[in-house]
Design a protein around this motif. Structure first.
Motif: not given
Length: 133
Positions: A15-29, A54-62, A67-71
């Motif tokens: 079971i592999n999931y690709h997640f994308v999520f953002c900070p509130r207000y797309r802040r460039k944290i 964790i298969v892959a993990m990358e942060c962009d500015k916002d 990409f996770l392999n999960t039970p």
């Protein structure tokens, strides 16, 4: 070649999931590299604790790509609640410029399974996010 399958008792799963999520207000944290570094450390700790690879993990500015392999015992909602909850609390405690935020992340996220594309394709996509113009 790495073993992509998980074996627990009598269950074998992939079971592999690709997640994308953002900070509130797309802040460039993640403009500050120490925030990105600490986010990745915390995420690795959380995932190790609940047996997620964790298969892959990358942060962009916002935003973040994971990409996770999960039970099979965790839903995408459970995974996001754990990762977002821990990282939001710790990053706001440790970085003064984030302390004023009531929460760091939006409630929403994108999730996709790796059903129609290979794991290698998604991993390459996640890793290339930093280099895109």
């Amino acid at each position: 070649m790495e073993n992509k399958y998980r074996a627990t008792n009598t269950t074998v799963s992939l079971i592999n999931y690709h997640f994308v999520f953002c900070p509130r207000y797309r802040r460039k944290i993640f403009l500050k590299s120490e925030v990105e570094k600490r986010f990745k450390e915390l995420t690795e700790e959380v995932c190790k604790e609940i047996d997620i690879n964790i298969v892959a993990m990358e942060c962009d500015k916002d935003h973040v790509h994971l990409f996770l392999n999960t039970p099979p015992t965790f839903s995408p909602k459970d995974i996001m609640a754990k990762i977002k909850g821990v990282t939001s609390k710790k990053l706001r405690e440790e970085f003064p410029h984030l302390q004023h935020l009531p929460s760091l992340w939006t409630r929403s996220y994108f999730v996709s399974t790796a059903g129609n594309v290979s794991s290698e394709t998604i991993k390459r996509y996640v890793e290339q996010q930093k280099t895109r113009g």
